[in-house]
Design an enzyme around this catalytic site. Structure first.
Site, mmCIF file in Angstrom:
data_model
loop_
_atom_site.group_PDB
_atom_site.id
_atom_site.type_symbol
_atom_site.label_atom_id
_atom_site.label_comp_id
_atom_site.label_asym_id
_atom_site.label_seq_id
_atom_site.Cartn_x
_atom_site.Cartn_y
_atom_site.Cartn_z
ATOM 1 N N LYS A 1 0.637 -1.309 -0.123
ATOM 2 C CA LYS A 1 0.037 0.068 -0.057
ATOM 3 C C LYS A 1 0.808 1.400 0.203
ATOM 4 O O LYS A 1 0.486 2.163 -0.190
ATOM 5 C CB LYS A 1 -0.972 -0.062 1.134
ATOM 6 C CG LYS A 1 -1.975 -1.035 1.291
ATOM 7 C CD LYS A 1 -2.817 -1.106 2.457
ATOM 8 C CE LYS A 1 -4.138 -1.965 2.231
ATOM 9 N NZ LYS A 1 -4.864 -1.978 3.523
ATOM 10 N N CYS A 2 2.303 1.133 0.129
ATOM 11 C CA CYS A 2 3.103 2.267 0.239
ATOM 12 C C CYS A 2 3.898 2.361 -1.018
ATOM 13 O O CYS A 2 4.409 1.503 -1.460
ATOM 14 C CB CYS A 2 4.028 2.122 1.379
ATOM 15 S SG CYS A 2 5.459 3.319 1.522
ATOM 16 N N GLY A 3 3.601 3.766 -1.704
ATOM 17 C CA GLY A 3 4.244 3.884 -2.875
ATOM 18 C C GLY A 3 5.745 3.922 -2.955
ATOM 19 O O GLY A 3 6.320 3.390 -3.842
#
Length: 135
Positions: free
Chosen positions: A10-12
């Site tokens: 979920k983390c870019g």
């Protein structure tokens, strides 16, 4: 050793780091640390490999950080480590481990220094092009 990434999909920054590793011809072992939290011993080992303190690895942006009062400077390293194990969302990411060492890859281009044959340039999800001088 194949690269290892402690990853949050979920983390870019984590997604970009994983993509840089793959674009560099490596197929890393991916550990989704929110589902498979490292043991306390493993986290202590990673901190030693990265040569950073638990407070430097703490993701202070999370609401649980404030709820637990983890910004209190009187808390010991052990207390911070215990909080990260109990609430793995507090572990900042991505952590990458290779034969060249270990690092918290924020920003994602920090991964270049850990790869055997890093790509010379990479376009991040947001369109930013980052380059690596191989010298």
């Amino acid at each position: 050793m194949e690269p290892l990434i402690f990853h949050n999909p979920k983390c870019g920054t984590s997604r970009n780091t994983l993509a840089i590793i793959k674009a560099s011809g490596e197929e890393p072992e991916v550990v989704e640390y929110l589902k498979n939290t490292p043991t306390r011993d493993r986290l202590v080992e990673l901190l030693a490999q990265m040569q950073i303190s638990p407070r430097e690895l703490l993701r202070s942006k999370e609401a649980i950080n404030d709820e637990l009062g983890l910004d209190n400077p009187e808390l010991s390293d052990d207390q911070i480590i215990d909080a990260m194990i109990a609430h793995p969302i507090l572990i900042n990411r991505p952590i990458v481990v290779t034969d060249k060492g270990a690092a918290l890859c924020r920003p994602s281009e920090r991964v270049f220094e850990l790869l055997a044959n890093p790509v010379s340039s990479f376009t991040k999800e947001d369109g930013e092009v980052i380059t690596h001088d191989k010298h």
